[in-house]
Design a protein around this motif. Structure first.
Motif, PDB file in Angstrom:
ATOM      1  N   LYS A 107       0.819  -1.055   0.223  1.00 25.13           N
ATOM      2  CA  LYS A 107      -0.129  -0.135  -0.221  1.00 25.13           C
ATOM      3  C   LYS A 107       1.233   1.205   0.192  1.00 25.13           C
ATOM      4  N   LYS A 108       1.930   1.483   0.918  1.00 24.03           N
ATOM      5  CA  LYS A 108       2.587   2.718   0.906  1.00 24.03           C
ATOM      6  C   LYS A 108       3.617   2.750  -1.016  1.00 24.03           C
ATOM      7  N   LEU A 109       4.072   1.894  -1.729  1.00 25.35           N
ATOM      8  CA  LEU A 109       4.644   1.405  -2.608  1.00 25.35           C
ATOM      9  C   LEU A 109       3.567   2.058  -3.767  1.00 25.35           C
ATOM     10  N   PHE A 110       2.372   1.952  -3.282  1.00 24.13           N
ATOM     11  CA  PHE A 110       1.387   2.424  -4.634  1.00 24.13           C
ATOM     12  C   PHE A 110       0.903   3.914  -3.990  1.00 24.13           C
ATOM     13  N   LYS A 111       0.962   3.841  -3.000  1.00 25.47           N
ATOM     14  CA  LYS A 111       0.128   5.521  -1.692  1.00 25.47           C
ATOM     15  C   LYS A 111       0.329   6.229  -3.186  1.00 25.47           C
ATOM     16  N   GLU A 112       1.559   6.848  -3.776  1.00 28.94           N
ATOM     17  CA  GLU A 112       1.939   8.280  -4.279  1.00 28.94           C
ATOM     18  C   GLU A 112       1.809   7.890  -5.956  1.00 28.94           C
ATOM     19  N   VAL A 113       1.406   7.311  -6.626  1.00 26.51           N
ATOM     20  CA  VAL A 113       2.027   6.017  -7.814  1.00 26.51           C
ATOM     21  C   VAL A 113       0.344   6.622  -8.585  1.00 26.51           C
ATOM     22  N   HIS A 114       0.347   7.137  -9.882  1.00 27.46           N
ATOM     23  CA  HIS A 114      -0.732   7.699  -9.800  1.00 27.46           C
ATOM     24  C   HIS A 114      -1.721   6.034 -10.699  1.00 27.46           C
TER      25      HIS A 114
ATOM     26  N   LEU B  75      -6.075  -5.372  -2.927  1.00 30.47           N
ATOM     27  CA  LEU B  75      -5.589  -5.066  -1.669  1.00 30.47           C
ATOM     28  C   LEU B  75      -5.872  -3.310  -1.551  1.00 30.47           C
ATOM     29  N   LEU B  76      -6.032  -2.556  -3.466  1.00 33.04           N
ATOM     30  CA  LEU B  76      -5.847  -1.295  -2.895  1.00 33.04           C
ATOM     31  C   LEU B  76      -7.463  -1.166  -2.396  1.00 33.04           C
ATOM     32  N   ASP B  77      -7.572   0.344  -2.242  1.00 32.01           N
ATOM     33  CA  ASP B  77      -8.635   0.640  -1.389  1.00 32.01           C
ATOM     34  C   ASP B  77      -9.136   1.262  -2.803  1.00 32.01           C
ATOM     35  N   SER B  78     -11.406   1.182  -3.027  1.00 37.25           N
ATOM     36  CA  SER B  78     -12.031   1.383  -4.517  1.00 37.25           C
ATOM     37  C   SER B  78     -12.222   2.133  -5.277  1.00 37.25           C
ATOM     38  N   GLU B  79     -11.799   3.119  -3.917  1.00 39.87           N
ATOM     39  CA  GLU B  79     -11.388   4.304  -4.893  1.00 39.87           C
ATOM     40  C   GLU B  79     -10.395   4.696  -5.916  1.00 39.87           C
ATOM     41  N   LYS B  80      -9.527   3.975  -5.983  1.00 42.37           N
ATOM     42  CA  LYS B  80      -8.137   4.427  -6.609  1.00 42.37           C
ATOM     43  C   LYS B  80      -8.437   2.539  -7.440  1.00 42.37           C
ATOM     44  N   THR B  81      -8.810   1.566  -7.238  1.00 40.88           N
ATOM     45  CA  THR B  81      -8.461   0.358  -8.306  1.00 40.88           C
ATOM     46  C   THR B  81      -9.436   0.821  -9.215  1.00 40.88           C
ATOM     47  N   SER B  82     -10.536   1.609  -8.908  1.00 43.41           N
ATOM     48  CA  SER B  82     -12.034   2.014  -9.701  1.00 43.41           C
ATOM     49  C   SER B  82     -10.979   2.213 -10.625  1.00 43.41           C
ATOM     50  N   GLU B  83     -10.330   3.092 -10.685  1.00 46.50           N
ATOM     51  CA  GLU B  83      -9.753   4.646 -11.840  1.00 46.50           C
ATOM     52  C   GLU B  83      -8.500   3.709 -12.682  1.00 46.50           C
ATOM     53  N   ILE B  84      -8.496   2.571 -11.767  1.00 48.71           N
ATOM     54  CA  ILE B  84      -7.113   1.681 -12.226  1.00 48.71           C
ATOM     55  C   ILE B  84      -7.855   0.776 -13.639  1.00 48.71           C
ATOM     56  N   LEU B  85      -8.745   0.264 -13.176  1.00 50.78           N
ATOM     57  CA  LEU B  85      -9.658  -0.829 -14.440  1.00 50.78           C
ATOM     58  C   LEU B  85     -10.257  -0.244 -15.365  1.00 50.78           C
ATOM     59  N   THR B  86     -10.210   1.324 -15.642  1.00 53.45           N
ATOM     60  CA  THR B  86     -10.542   1.454 -16.529  1.00 53.45           C
ATOM     61  C   THR B  86      -9.663   2.016 -17.773  1.00 53.45           C
ATOM     62  N   GLU B  87      -7.953   2.204 -16.855  1.00 51.16           N
ATOM     63  CA  GLU B  87      -7.153   2.201 -17.667  1.00 51.16           C
ATOM     64  C   GLU B  87      -6.408   1.229 -18.347  1.00 51.16           C
ATOM     65  N   LEU B  88      -7.074   0.122 -17.832  1.00 52.79           N
ATOM     66  CA  LEU B  88      -6.055  -1.823 -17.809  1.00 52.79           C
ATOM     67  C   LEU B  88      -6.636  -1.763 -19.409  1.00 52.79           C
ATOM     68  N   ASP B  89      -5.554  -2.461 -20.276  1.00 47.60           N
ATOM     69  CA  ASP B  89      -6.316  -3.387 -21.562  1.00 47.60           C
ATOM     70  C   ASP B  89      -6.955  -3.838 -21.043  1.00 47.60           C
TER      71      ASP B  89
END
Length: 450
Positions: A26-33, A55-69
């Motif tokens: 979580k610390k590793l990805f805290k400041e990663v876009h 593992l990551l919170d939904s607020e961040k992973t929701s954005e991640i899912l939109t960017e994935l292949d």
């Protein structure tokens, strides 16, 4: 400083996953876009990607899912429960949520929507999923700031604070009447400087660009590009305000269309990527290769019809690849310019004027190239004058015909509702090769009399 995925970073991440060191991850990805996290997930194994997503919170992973292949996202969604997917889309704007849920089977769509805690979002997603693909309705988001023309400035300020919480970016405030019909727009500047007792109708601008919910998404992109809009409201046939489309969605439309046109121009009949399966790549590429093979067979048949000329004028056959290549190149150049003009809506003027322009420029190009070719052939290869004249006249004729074909085939395809990018690929190259060889030997037969 831009984030960079290094071998050291990936090795460290994988090690933390196998150690189940959730806190450090979580610390590793805290400041990663989130866009950079999406790239990381494409680099690690599938199981490791699932571990990080959960593992990551939904607020961040929701954005991640939109960017994935898309393929990676599909596999991840298959391994998430309906409740887990609902938690993810619950953090998204309605348009992104609809896109994600739309990739699921109908059965899973219903289960995920039923698992959503936000009833309003669930209703919005159902509405967005009901619109046809590649339309403004399928592209729009329901989140916007809307005010009524009868409100006062003071009342409006209080109400829009609540609305703005649900909107990522406030580009414009849309003004509607009591029936929710779009009647104008309001800038934040005008709202701030207005007197508190003024009515919204007094300070709003009546002129507002809008698109119908059934409008083609490419048409929407052209409108927004033409008027430099960051967002555009979407209305129905009764002018009722339904949602808005923002520039980030339009960028995605333009990118998808550019990718599709590029692949079509290269002779790939469907949307594929380098990491797709061999079967998918074969299906996309083989049809055009068969067309090219068929075209080549026709060219060989044409050459066979002039076999008797080989003994008398063998030099003619040395120029056959050159004539065919020039025909294909000129056709592709002409069609590429027309397709670009059709794509950005800059193709203006009458067809006759364009025909005259195309013939004139092809004559200039043809005479210059023919003079160079004739001179080089006679000086360095020792060809006779009649051979040089034959090749020169043939080259000019071929360039003119190829240029005209390359210009008008995309226009005809576009008028018939066929993607004009089709004309910049093997179709135009193969057809012009055939025309080029046929014209070349017909002119040679007339001049040389074989």
């Amino acid at each position: 400083m831009a984030f960079e995925i290094t071998d050291e970073f990936l090795e460290n991440l994988v090690g933390l996953i196998y150690e189940n060191n959730d806190l450090e991850i979580k610390k590793l990805f805290k400041e990663v876009h989130f866009a950079d996290v999406a790239e990381v997930l494409d680099e690690v194994s599938f199981d490791e990607a699932i571990y990080i997503i959960k593992l990551l919170d939904s607020e961040k992973t929701s954005e991640i899912l939109t960017e994935l292949d898309e393929d990676t996202r599909e596999k991840i969604l298959e391994n998430l429960s309906a409740k887990e997917i609902a938690d993810e889309v619950g953090e998204m704007d309605s348009d992104d949520a609809a896109d994600i849920i739309g990739e699921l089977s109908e059965e899973r769509q219903e289960r995920v929507i039923n698992a959503l805690e936000d009833d309003e979002l669930a209703a919005d997603i159902k509405e967005l999923l009901s619109y046809q693909d590649n339309t403004a309705g399928a592209l729009m988001a329901k989140e916007l700031v809307k005010v009524y023309e009868t409100w006062t400035v003071a009342g409006c300020m209080r109400r829009i604070r609540g609305q703005a919480k649900e909107v990522t970016r406030v580009h414009s405030i849309y003004v509607v009447d009591k029936e929710d019909k779009l009647v104008g727009r309001l800038s934040l500047k005008d709202l701030i400087i207005a007197k508190s007792d003024q009515k919204i109708a007094e300070i709003s601008k009546a002129k507002v660009d809008a698109v119908n919910v059934n409008e083609d998404d490419e048409k929407v992109a052209k409108i927004m590009a033409k008027y430099d809009l960051e967002a555009i409201p979407v209305i129905d046939d009764n002018n009722v305000l339904l949602g808005r489309i923002t520039i980030d969605d339009i960028v995605d439309v333009l990118k998808e269309e550019a990718d599709k046109d590029y692949q079509m121009a290269a002779g790939i009949s469907q949307d594929v990527e380098a990491n797709d399966t061999i079967w998918e790549l074969t299906k996309a590429r083989l049809p055009w290769l068969i067309l090219a093979l068929f075209g080549g067979f026709i060219s060989v048949s044409i050459l066979g019809g002039f076999e008797t000329a080989m003994d008398t004028y063998p030099a003619l056959f040395f120029f056959t690849p050159l004539i065919a290549a020039m025909a294909g190149n000129v056709g592709v150049q002409s069609s590429a310019i027309i397709v670009q003009g059709l794509a950005n809506d800059s193709l203006k003027g009458s067809l006759w004027r364009r025909l005259f322009k195309e013939v004139l420029q092809s004559l200039i190009n043809g005479f210059v190239l023919a003079a160079l070719l004739m001179s080089a052939g006679m000086l360095f290869l020792g060809f006779k004058v009649e051979i040089g004249v034959t090749v020169a006249i043939s080259l000019i004729s071929v360039i003119m015909i190829a240029s005209i074909v390359g210009t008008f085939v995309p226009i005809i395809l576009d008028k018939r509702g066929v993607d004009p990018a089709l004309a910049t690929g093997p179709f135009i190259t193969t057809s012009n090769d055939i025309f080029g060889i046929l014209i070349y030997f017909m002119i040679a037969k007339i001049i040389l009399g074989f």
